[in-house]
Scaffold this motif. Structure first.
Motif, PDB file in Angstrom:
ATOM      1  N   VAL A   1      -5.306   2.923  -0.273  1.00  0.00           N
ATOM      2  CA  VAL A   1      -4.052   2.603   0.409  1.00  0.00           C
ATOM      3  C   VAL A   1      -3.543   3.805   1.207  1.00  0.00           C
ATOM      4  O   VAL A   1      -3.144   3.669   2.372  1.00  0.00           O
ATOM      5  CB  VAL A   1      -2.998   2.135  -0.620  1.00  0.00           C
ATOM      6  N   LEU A   2      -3.556   4.983   0.607  1.00  0.00           N
ATOM      7  CA  LEU A   2      -3.064   6.168   1.321  1.00  0.00           C
ATOM      8  C   LEU A   2      -3.933   6.497   2.529  1.00  0.00           C
ATOM      9  O   LEU A   2      -3.420   6.933   3.576  1.00  0.00           O
ATOM     10  CB  LEU A   2      -2.995   7.363   0.371  1.00  0.00           C
ATOM     11  N   LYS A   3      -5.228   6.285   2.407  1.00  0.00           N
ATOM     12  CA  LYS A   3      -6.125   6.506   3.554  1.00  0.00           C
ATOM     13  C   LYS A   3      -5.796   5.536   4.675  1.00  0.00           C
ATOM     14  O   LYS A   3      -5.801   5.906   5.860  1.00  0.00           O
ATOM     15  CB  LYS A   3      -7.580   6.339   3.112  1.00  0.00           C
TER      16      LYS A   3
ATOM     17  N   SER B   1       1.452  -4.305  -4.684  1.00  0.00           N
ATOM     18  CA  SER B   1       0.775  -3.448  -5.659  1.00  0.00           C
ATOM     19  C   SER B   1      -0.415  -2.736  -5.035  1.00  0.00           C
ATOM     20  O   SER B   1      -1.328  -3.377  -4.515  1.00  0.00           O
ATOM     21  CB  SER B   1       0.305  -4.260  -6.868  1.00  0.00           C
ATOM     22  N   ALA B   2      -0.391  -1.418  -5.159  1.00  0.00           N
ATOM     23  CA  ALA B   2      -1.500  -0.592  -4.680  1.00  0.00           C
ATOM     24  C   ALA B   2      -2.527  -0.336  -5.765  1.00  0.00           C
ATOM     25  O   ALA B   2      -3.390   0.526  -5.607  1.00  0.00           O
ATOM     26  CB  ALA B   2      -0.968   0.734  -4.140  1.00  0.00           C
ATOM     27  N   GLY B   3      -2.432  -1.095  -6.893  1.00  0.00           N
ATOM     28  CA  GLY B   3      -3.385  -0.856  -7.960  1.00  0.00           C
ATOM     29  C   GLY B   3      -3.722  -2.041  -8.826  1.00  0.00           C
ATOM     30  O   GLY B   3      -4.791  -2.083  -9.441  1.00  0.00           O
TER      31      GLY B   3
ATOM     32  N   GLY C   1      -4.201 -13.062  -6.003  1.00  0.00           N
ATOM     33  CA  GLY C   1      -5.416 -13.872  -5.996  1.00  0.00           C
ATOM     34  C   GLY C   1      -6.573 -13.201  -5.280  1.00  0.00           C
ATOM     35  O   GLY C   1      -7.634 -13.787  -5.115  1.00  0.00           O
ATOM     36  N   SER C   2      -6.367 -11.957  -4.864  1.00  0.00           N
ATOM     37  CA  SER C   2      -7.410 -11.153  -4.219  1.00  0.00           C
ATOM     38  C   SER C   2      -7.445  -9.792  -4.892  1.00  0.00           C
ATOM     39  O   SER C   2      -6.397  -9.242  -5.231  1.00  0.00           O
ATOM     40  CB  SER C   2      -7.122 -10.977  -2.729  1.00  0.00           C
ATOM     41  N   PRO C   3      -8.625  -9.204  -5.082  1.00  0.00           N
ATOM     42  CA  PRO C   3      -8.691  -7.862  -5.676  1.00  0.00           C
ATOM     43  C   PRO C   3      -8.225  -6.765  -4.733  1.00  0.00           C
ATOM     44  O   PRO C   3      -7.996  -5.631  -5.174  1.00  0.00           O
ATOM     45  CB  PRO C   3     -10.170  -7.697  -6.011  1.00  0.00           C
ATOM     46  N   ASP C   4      -8.094  -7.072  -3.444  1.00  0.00           N
ATOM     47  CA  ASP C   4      -7.663  -6.053  -2.485  1.00  0.00           C
ATOM     48  C   ASP C   4      -6.248  -5.579  -2.810  1.00  0.00           C
ATOM     49  O   ASP C   4      -5.352  -6.390  -3.068  1.00  0.00           O
ATOM     50  CB  ASP C   4      -7.691  -6.606  -1.062  1.00  0.00           C
ATOM     51  N   VAL C   5      -6.064  -4.262  -2.801  1.00  0.00           N
ATOM     52  CA  VAL C   5      -4.740  -3.692  -3.021  1.00  0.00           C
ATOM     53  C   VAL C   5      -3.898  -3.851  -1.752  1.00  0.00           C
ATOM     54  O   VAL C   5      -4.422  -4.114  -0.670  1.00  0.00           O
ATOM     55  CB  VAL C   5      -4.845  -2.214  -3.438  1.00  0.00           C
TER      56      VAL C   5
END
Length: 232
Positions: free
Chosen positions: A15-17, A174-176, A181-185
């Motif tokens: 996320v920070l990148k 959520s960044a973690g 429903g998706s694993p993407d942060v």
């Protein structure tokens, strides 16, 4: 705006990148740096290294003060049991210096941008662990008496924005440990001008590595399933 990292260092780094590619002036985190995943110190250290303004989440409060409960409101006793396992694991992992950092986080913050007053909390202005879910009765109540231009919160792990009259309620997602429903942060960017404009971003990362670390550390398998599916 980022939130609910829950010891997921790879999610936070991704996320920070992604944020670095955007023309942002300030990054704020609405709490829950720790819990559930296996890298609490790494997450805290990176937040401190980047000087990211951070609000205290219920897990930050519980770990910082070494409480017996995490402040999660789970109706299922099994979920409460798993949350306790997570809390005890994290308390054992986090250094004393980082616990002190968690204890010193503010419960709320109000910042002014371009004439707009924005309040940041973890759950709600009423309680650190209150869920302001989209279109909920609780959100209606809070926004009915809210006095600033926008309220930014976390805790639900689902990003959204909604306008109540002239005031905005914005959830940083959520960044973690997303629950979309998706694993993407995910995270959000607020563009401030005459009007607020909210953009939601999702970021792919190596969630399988985080899931495997959860299993290797003998934490509940459900934690790994939640990371893989973006549910829970």
């Amino acid at each position: 705006m980022i939130s609910d990292i829950h010891s997921n260092i790879l999610g936070l780094e991704a996320v920070l990148k992604d944020i670095e590619k955007k023309n942002v002036d300030l990054t704020v985190c609405t709490g829950d740096l720790v819990g559930y995943c296996t890298y609490p110190n790494e997450v805290i250290n990176l937040i401190r290294q980047k000087n990211i303004l951070t609000i205290m989440g219920n897990y930050d409060d519980a770990v910082g003060y070494e409480k017996l409960v995490c402040g999660c409101d789970y109706p299922d006793p099994k979920d409460m049991e798993n949350a306790s396992i997570s809390l005890n694991f994290t308390i054992d992992m986090v250094t004393e210096e980082n616990k002190r950092f968690l204890r010193e986080l503010p419960l709320e913050m109000v910042l002014k941008f371009e004439g707009k007053n924005i309040m940041f909390v973890h759950g709600s202005p009423r309680r650190i662990n209150e869920y302001l879910k989209e279109n909920s009765k609780e959100a209606e109540e809070v926004m009915g008496e809210f006095k600033y231009d926008a309220l930014v919160c976390g805790h639900t792990h689902i990003p959204y924005s909604k306008k109540y009259g002239s005031k905005w309620l914005i959830n940083a997602g959520s960044a973690g440990k997303p629950k979309t429903g998706s694993p993407d942060v995910n995270y959000i960017i607020i563009n401030i001008g005459d009007e607020l404009n909210v953009e939601i971003y999702s970021v792919a990362y190596d969630y399988e590595k985080i899931a495997n670390e959860i299993i290797n550390n003998q934490l509940p398998i459900k934690f790994a399933e939640n990371i893989r599916t973006g549910r829970g």
